[in-house]
Design a protein around this motif. Structure first.
Motif, PDB file in Angstrom:
ATOM      1  N   LYS A   1       0.824  -1.220   0.000  1.00 16.90           N
ATOM      2  CA  LYS A   1       0.000   0.000   0.000  1.00 16.90           C
ATOM      3  C   LYS A   1       0.851   1.259   0.000  1.00 16.90           C
ATOM      4  N   ASN A   2       2.116   1.127   0.339  1.00 15.71           N
ATOM      5  CA  ASN A   2       3.001   2.297   0.374  1.00 15.71           C
ATOM      6  C   ASN A   2       3.745   2.522  -0.933  1.00 15.71           C
ATOM      7  N   THR A   3       3.364   1.771  -1.956  1.00 13.38           N
ATOM      8  CA  THR A   3       3.993   1.932  -3.266  1.00 13.38           C
ATOM      9  C   THR A   3       3.873   3.381  -3.737  1.00 13.38           C
ATOM     10  N   ASP A   4       4.870   3.829  -4.471  1.00  8.82           N
ATOM     11  CA  ASP A   4       4.812   5.153  -5.087  1.00  8.82           C
ATOM     12  C   ASP A   4       3.911   5.041  -6.329  1.00  8.82           C
ATOM     13  N   PHE A   5       2.675   5.470  -6.181  1.00  9.94           N
ATOM     14  CA  PHE A   5       1.688   5.292  -7.253  1.00  9.94           C
ATOM     15  C   PHE A   5       1.911   6.242  -8.420  1.00  9.94           C
ATOM     16  N   ILE A   6       2.762   7.232  -8.231  1.00  9.74           N
ATOM     17  CA  ILE A   6       3.115   8.106  -9.364  1.00  9.74           C
ATOM     18  C   ILE A   6       4.112   7.370 -10.259  1.00  9.74           C
TER      19      ILE A   6
ATOM     20  N   ASN B   1      -3.956  -8.081  -5.695  1.00 13.54           N
ATOM     21  CA  ASN B   1      -3.324  -9.283  -5.125  1.00 13.54           C
ATOM     22  C   ASN B   1      -1.876  -9.470  -5.565  1.00 13.54           C
ATOM     23  N   HIS B   2      -1.326  -8.461  -6.203  1.00  7.76           N
ATOM     24  CA  HIS B   2       0.068  -8.553  -6.608  1.00  7.76           C
ATOM     25  C   HIS B   2       0.952  -8.187  -5.421  1.00  7.76           C
ATOM     26  N   VAL B   3       1.197  -9.136  -4.587  1.00  4.23           N
ATOM     27  CA  VAL B   3       2.035  -8.948  -3.400  1.00  4.23           C
ATOM     28  C   VAL B   3       3.046 -10.091  -3.372  1.00  4.23           C
ATOM     29  N   CYS B   4       4.057  -9.920  -2.548  1.00  6.09           N
ATOM     30  CA  CYS B   4       5.142 -10.907  -2.492  1.00  6.09           C
ATOM     31  C   CYS B   4       4.614 -12.333  -2.360  1.00  6.09           C
ATOM     32  N   ASN B   5       3.611 -12.510  -1.539  1.00  5.01           N
ATOM     33  CA  ASN B   5       3.044 -13.833  -1.285  1.00  5.01           C
ATOM     34  C   ASN B   5       2.583 -14.527  -2.566  1.00  5.01           C
ATOM     35  N   GLN B   6       2.274 -13.741  -3.594  1.00 10.37           N
ATOM     36  CA  GLN B   6       1.777 -14.294  -4.858  1.00 10.37           C
ATOM     37  C   GLN B   6       2.833 -14.219  -5.969  1.00 10.37           C
ATOM     38  N   CYS B   7       4.052 -13.920  -5.594  1.00  7.59           N
ATOM     39  CA  CYS B   7       5.121 -13.703  -6.572  1.00  7.59           C
ATOM     40  C   CYS B   7       5.946 -14.978  -6.748  1.00  7.59           C
ATOM     41  N   VAL B   8       6.363 -15.234  -7.963  1.00  6.64           N
ATOM     42  CA  VAL B   8       7.150 -16.424  -8.273  1.00  6.64           C
ATOM     43  C   VAL B   8       8.499 -16.431  -7.548  1.00  6.64           C
ATOM     44  N   GLN B   9       8.976 -15.259  -7.162  1.00  4.78           N
ATOM     45  CA  GLN B   9      10.286 -15.160  -6.496  1.00  4.78           C
ATOM     46  C   GLN B   9      10.205 -15.411  -4.990  1.00  4.78           C
ATOM     47  N   PHE B  10       9.012 -15.607  -4.475  1.00  5.86           N
ATOM     48  CA  PHE B  10       8.788 -15.673  -3.025  1.00  5.86           C
ATOM     49  C   PHE B  10       8.750 -17.106  -2.511  1.00  5.86           C
ATOM     50  N   THR B  11       9.441 -17.333  -1.386  1.00  5.18           N
ATOM     51  CA  THR B  11       9.363 -18.610  -0.672  1.00  5.18           C
ATOM     52  C   THR B  11       8.911 -18.316   0.743  1.00  5.18           C
TER      53      THR B  11
ATOM     54  N   VAL C   1      11.291 -10.602   3.204  1.00  2.33           N
ATOM     55  CA  VAL C   1      10.268  -9.671   2.725  1.00  2.33           C
ATOM     56  C   VAL C   1       8.913 -10.083   3.306  1.00  2.33           C
ATOM     57  N   SER C   2       8.065  -9.093   3.463  1.00  3.78           N
ATOM     58  CA  SER C   2       6.728  -9.325   4.006  1.00  3.78           C
ATOM     59  C   SER C   2       5.850 -10.008   2.966  1.00  3.78           C
ATOM     60  N   THR C   3       4.914 -10.810   3.437  1.00  2.00           N
ATOM     61  CA  THR C   3       3.954 -11.420   2.503  1.00  2.00           C
ATOM     62  C   THR C   3       3.148 -10.351   1.779  1.00  2.00           C
ATOM     63  N   ASN C   4       3.031  -9.164   2.384  1.00  2.00           N
ATOM     64  CA  ASN C   4       2.252  -8.066   1.783  1.00  2.00           C
ATOM     65  C   ASN C   4       3.108  -7.058   1.047  1.00  2.00           C
ATOM     66  N   GLY C   5       4.373  -7.408   0.809  1.00  2.00           N
ATOM     67  CA  GLY C   5       5.251  -6.482   0.107  1.00  2.00           C
ATOM     68  C   GLY C   5       5.003  -6.472  -1.395  1.00  2.00           C
ATOM     69  N   TRP C   6       5.712  -5.630  -2.055  1.00  4.27           N
ATOM     70  CA  TRP C   6       5.650  -5.566  -3.525  1.00  4.27           C
ATOM     71  C   TRP C   6       6.875  -4.849  -4.044  1.00  4.27           C
TER      72      TRP C   6
ATOM     73  N   TRP D   1       7.745  -7.933  -9.560  1.00  2.85           N
ATOM     74  CA  TRP D   1       6.702  -8.914  -9.253  1.00  2.85           C
ATOM     75  C   TRP D   1       6.301  -9.689 -10.512  1.00  2.85           C
ATOM     76  N   SER D   2       6.160 -10.992 -10.346  1.00  4.55           N
ATOM     77  CA  SER D   2       5.707 -11.860 -11.434  1.00  4.55           C
ATOM     78  C   SER D   2       4.847 -12.960 -10.826  1.00  4.55           C
ATOM     79  N   LYS D   3       3.712 -13.210 -11.437  1.00  4.84           N
ATOM     80  CA  LYS D   3       2.736 -14.146 -10.864  1.00  4.84           C
ATOM     81  C   LYS D   3       3.295 -15.546 -10.650  1.00  4.84           C
ATOM     82  N   LYS D   4       3.043 -16.040  -9.438  1.00  4.54           N
ATOM     83  CA  LYS D   4       3.402 -17.417  -9.104  1.00  4.54           C
ATOM     84  C   LYS D   4       2.467 -18.352  -9.852  1.00  4.54           C
ATOM     85  N   ASN D   5       2.988 -19.439 -10.443  1.00  5.57           N
ATOM     86  CA  ASN D   5       2.134 -20.379 -11.190  1.00  5.57           C
ATOM     87  C   ASN D   5       1.425 -21.343 -10.264  1.00  5.57           C
TER      88      ASN D   5
END
Ligand code: SF4
Length: 123
Positions: free
Chosen positions: A66-71, A83-93, A110-115, A119-123
């Motif tokens: 939520k703290n992403t720089d939206f500009i 739902n694009h957060v670390c928890n859903q990212c292919v790079q996340f364990t 990294v937090s499960t809620n990070g970004w 970011w790339s979708k986990k399969n």
């Protein structure tokens, strides 16, 4: 209108004050330490990666998406990005309910809620 006894009033006041105190305390923690975005400690011996880490900064990483720089990243405002957060990212364990390791940002967990912009979708 229902009347409360003095005892009921005191009991409810104590419960309300305790609840507000806990919520307020939690908010204070987040406001004081922006990297403390979740109420789960990192696994023992591991520290959250700093958002000031050069690689993290270059990728626009935040422990709370939520703290992403939206500009800089306007696509993050799109509903499908929710739902694009670390928890859903292919790079996340996942390591526990709040934290995990990232294959790209390896200086800490990294937090499960990070970004970040990698970011790339986990399969
Ligand atoms: S690459 Fe994925 S897991 Fe790593 S910080 Fe970026 S969004 Fe999170």
């Amino acid at each position: 209108m229902k009347q409360f006894s003095r005892k009921q009033f005191l009991n409810r006041s104590i419960v309300l004050a305790s609840t507000l105190s806990l919520l307020g305390g939690e908010w204070f923690l987040y406001a004081k330490d922006p990297e403390k975005v979740i109420n789960v400690e990192p696994p023992e011996g591991l520290k959250p990666i700093s958002e000031n880490d050069p690689t993290a900064q270059a990728l626009g990483f935040h422990q709370d998406a939520k703290n992403t720089d939206f500009i800089l990243y306007p696509e993050r405002k799109l509903p499908q990005s929710k739902n694009h957060v670390c928890n859903q990212c292919v790079q996340f364990t996942k390591l526990n309910d709040g934290w995990g390791k990232c294959n790209i940002l390896q200086a800490g967990v990294v937090s499960t809620n990070g970004w970040c912009s990698a970011w790339s979708k986990k399969n």
